[in-house]
Design a protein around this motif. Structure first.
Motif, short mmCIF file in Angstrom:
data_model
loop_
_atom_site.label_atom_id
_atom_site.label_comp_id
_atom_site.label_asym_id
_atom_site.label_seq_id
_atom_site.Cartn_x
_atom_site.Cartn_y
_atom_site.Cartn_z
N SER A 249 0.71 -1.23 0.10
CA SER A 249 0.04 0.01 -0.05
C SER A 249 0.87 1.25 0.06
N LYS A 250 0.34 2.38 -0.32
CA LYS A 250 0.77 3.59 -0.32
C LYS A 250 1.42 4.04 1.01
N LEU A 251 0.52 3.86 2.06
CA LEU A 251 0.77 3.84 3.59
C LEU A 251 2.36 3.01 3.99
N VAL A 252 2.22 1.82 3.49
CA VAL A 252 3.41 1.00 3.92
C VAL A 252 4.59 1.29 3.33
N SER A 253 4.31 1.72 2.12
CA SER A 253 5.59 2.21 1.43
C SER A 253 6.25 3.66 2.01
N PHE A 254 5.48 4.28 2.36
CA PHE A 254 5.69 5.66 3.05
C PHE A 254 6.33 5.40 4.37
N ILE A 255 5.80 4.42 5.04
CA ILE A 255 6.33 4.12 6.58
C ILE A 255 7.75 3.50 6.17
N ALA A 256 8.01 2.62 5.34
CA ALA A 256 9.33 2.16 4.92
C ALA A 256 10.33 3.12 4.72
N PHE A 257 9.95 4.28 3.72
CA PHE A 257 10.79 5.13 3.52
C PHE A 257 11.08 6.19 4.73
N LEU A 258 10.14 6.34 5.63
CA LEU A 258 10.43 7.11 6.76
C LEU A 258 11.28 6.18 7.60
N TRP A 259 11.08 5.02 7.69
CA TRP A 259 12.08 4.39 8.67
C TRP A 259 13.45 4.29 8.31
N ILE A 313 -0.99 -0.41 18.72
CA ILE A 313 0.30 0.03 18.10
C ILE A 313 1.23 -0.98 17.92
N PRO A 314 1.13 -2.17 16.84
CA PRO A 314 2.48 -2.82 16.54
C PRO A 314 3.66 -1.95 15.93
N TYR A 315 4.56 -2.85 16.61
CA TYR A 315 6.08 -1.92 15.85
C TYR A 315 6.86 -3.14 15.60
N GLY A 316 8.05 -2.63 14.85
CA GLY A 316 9.29 -3.47 14.40
C GLY A 316 10.58 -2.71 15.06
N MET A 334 9.18 -5.81 5.97
CA MET A 334 9.55 -5.73 7.39
C MET A 334 8.18 -5.16 7.92
N VAL A 335 7.84 -3.92 7.42
CA VAL A 335 6.51 -3.15 8.03
C VAL A 335 5.33 -4.02 7.86
N HIS A 336 5.16 -4.83 6.74
CA HIS A 336 4.20 -5.68 6.43
C HIS A 336 4.10 -6.75 7.61
N GLU A 337 5.30 -7.18 7.87
CA GLU A 337 5.49 -8.57 8.74
C GLU A 337 4.82 -8.11 10.29
N PHE A 338 5.53 -6.84 10.86
CA PHE A 338 5.17 -6.64 12.31
C PHE A 338 3.70 -6.05 12.21
N VAL A 339 3.09 -5.58 11.01
CA VAL A 339 1.85 -4.90 11.25
C VAL A 339 0.76 -6.07 11.00
N SER A 340 1.09 -7.14 10.20
CA SER A 340 0.02 -8.09 9.89
C SER A 340 -0.75 -8.92 11.28
N PRO A 341 0.04 -9.17 12.29
CA PRO A 341 -0.63 -9.87 13.41
C PRO A 341 -1.68 -8.99 14.16
N ALA A 342 -1.61 -7.54 13.87
CA ALA A 342 -2.56 -6.84 14.42
C ALA A 342 -3.82 -6.70 13.61
N LEU A 343 -4.07 -7.21 12.28
CA LEU A 343 -5.13 -7.24 11.55
C LEU A 343 -5.97 -8.43 11.78
N SER A 344 -6.51 -8.67 13.06
CA SER A 344 -7.24 -9.67 13.21
C SER A 344 -7.89 -9.19 14.50
N GLU A 345 -9.26 -10.27 14.53
CA GLU A 345 -10.01 -9.99 15.67
C GLU A 345 -9.49 -10.21 16.92
N GLU A 346 -8.74 -11.52 16.93
CA GLU A 346 -8.10 -12.08 18.09
C GLU A 346 -6.99 -11.04 18.93
N HIS A 347 -6.17 -10.27 17.69
CA HIS A 347 -5.25 -9.36 18.14
C HIS A 347 -5.87 -8.48 19.53
N PHE A 348 -7.06 -7.88 19.00
CA PHE A 348 -7.82 -6.85 19.85
C PHE A 348 -8.62 -7.61 20.79
#
Length: 459
Positions: A249-259, A313-316, A334-348
């Protein structure tokens, strides 16, 4: 009152706006997801180039605010401590503080690139009591700025957006597109709560943190506002998907750029952290009474209207030297990898249970803490892509500019990218970072992140 550049803000009137309808005094408990927020305030502001005669515009804003508070009644209450020492919302219709102000300057002369000087305490008021403070500021050019400060413990950005949109709809005598739900039972813990130690990496009881050393020099963060052109966002996304990599996504791409930019900081730390705010509404699947609703798409229907905090707020954490050398596509992975576990009902559900098992201890997201002196720098990115700037029309046209303003007071950086009101694909990016990181943004990232100017905004 503050000043806008060298021009002082003069207050014409201070008032308290209560809900338009009589309301029964009652208490609204905080959910477990509200309880992980510290007592910090979130600011937003909207700039209008032209409006109705100022007194008429202010009256419209004030009258519609009273009606909006009748629907979003938590914003008219007060946060108090209960017998356990936890915050609780007293819905007593105290009302919102309302300030009518004037600045003898023109919109084009307000330095929005430096919001600490031009916005904080000047266009966005400092909240002293209650849950919400609103300020309407007249400008010499005939324009208007509406600034708001909200208690983050009561509402996240999604909830604030709901309120702002409804407020503008009321002002235009339109039906409200989304009525809020205050049904805290949707975020009740399970019985019994399920303990999962994985949440120890995301949350921490404040009592377990080391006491701050007062002799250490304070290093306050600084706010800046930039813009990114659509072509540069698209270029980042293309580079994040290099060599046949999954399209990010554009957001993940921007986050990677900023990191990668933050990793360039030569400050003696071997690692740096990047956190991402995840909204759980789309993840939580509530089946309470859904059979009676006869809806074809019932998933998250109730949560779409939920008012409160539904955030994680998952983080890497990665080696700074390695980050500098990695291609953008691998950092995006790497951004996708640490964010993905938070994209579930079980996480919340797991976070809700974890907080329940630690109550009444005050909890904080671990990304906002420094446990050891050797802990590296940390930045959190929140997505403001749903920030409804163009919808905040009180009857005299949409804003020419809008932004969040969130100098939250900690040492973890905060970044919020938002859409340009012109809907041309450009982004507006609010940053609250240390000087050393802003220096890197303006050197290493200067081809993408450009300082906000009146000429770009066409003021």
């Amino acid at each position: 009152m503050g000043s806008c550049g060298t021009t002082a803000t003069s207050v014409k009137q201070r008032d308290i706006v209560a809900a338009a309808l009589p309301m029964q005094d009652h208490w609204l408990p905080m959910s477990n997801l509200d309880l992980i927020l510290p007592p910090i305030d979130v600011g937003v502001f909207f700039c209008y180039k032209k409006c109705l005669p100022h007194d008429e515009s202010v009256n419209i804003v004030k009258k519609s605010l009273a009606q909006a508070l009748a629907i979003f009644y938590p914003f008219a209450g007060e946060v108090v401590q209960n017998s356990l020492g936890e915050p609780e919302l007293h819905c007593n219709n105290r009302g919102a503080d309302f300030i009518h102000a004037y600045i003898d300057t023109e919109l084009k002369n307000i330095d929005l690139y430096n919001p600490d000087d031009s916005v904080e305490g000047t266009l966005v008021p400092l909240k002293k009591q209650g849950v919400v403070t609103i300020q309407v500021t007249e400008l010499k050019c005939g324009g208007l700025v509406i600034g708001c400060q909200f208690d983050h413990r009561i509402a996240d950005a999604y909830s604030i957006n709901m309120f702002l949109t409804a407020w503008a709809e009321i002002a235009q005598l339109k039906p409200i597109s989304r009525l809020p739900s205050f049904r805290r039972s949707m975020l009740n813990p399970r019985h019994p709560p399920v303990m999962n130690l994985i949440y120890e990496t995301l949350l921490v009881p404040i009592s377990s943190l080391p006491q701050p050393q007062s002799q250490l020099p304070a290093n306050p963060l600084i706010s800046r506002i930039y813009y990114i052109e659509a072509k540069d966002i698209n270029h980042l996304q293309s580079n994040s998907s290099f060599n046949g990599n999954t399209k990010r996504s554009k957001l993940v791409s921007f986050i990677a750029f900023l990191w990668k930019i933050i990793a360039e900081c030569d400050d003696g730390h071997d690692t740096c952290k990047m956190g991402v705010v995840v909204d759980g509404r789309e993840r939580l699947d509530n089946k309470i009474n859904l059979d009676k609703l006869s809806l074809s798409n019932t998933k998250s229907f109730l949560m779409q209207n939920y008012f409160g905090n539904v955030l994680s707020i998952p983080y890497g954490e990665a080696n700074s030297s390695a980050l500098k050398e990695m291609p953008l596509s691998l950092v995006a992975d790497m951004v996708h990898e640490f964010v993905s576990p938070a994209l579930s009902e079980e996480h919340f559900r797991g976070i809700i249970d974890w907080v329940e098992l630690h109550r009444p201890a005050s909890i904080l997201a671990r990304i906002y803490t420094k446990i050891k002196e050797t802990d590296g720098e940390a930045v959190v990115v929140s997505s403001g892509q749903r920030f409804p700037v163009e919808s905040i029309n009180f009857g005299w046209g949409k804003p020419v500019f809008g932004s969040y303003h969130f100098p939250w007071g900690g040492q973890t950086g905060y970044v919020m990218p938002m859409p340009n009101v012109r809907k041309n694909g450009d982004w507006i990016v609010y940053m609250h970072l240390s000087q050393k990181h802003l220096d890197l943004v303006e050197s290493k990232g200067s081809k993408v992140l450009k300082p906000l100017t009146p000429s770009y905004l066409d003021f």
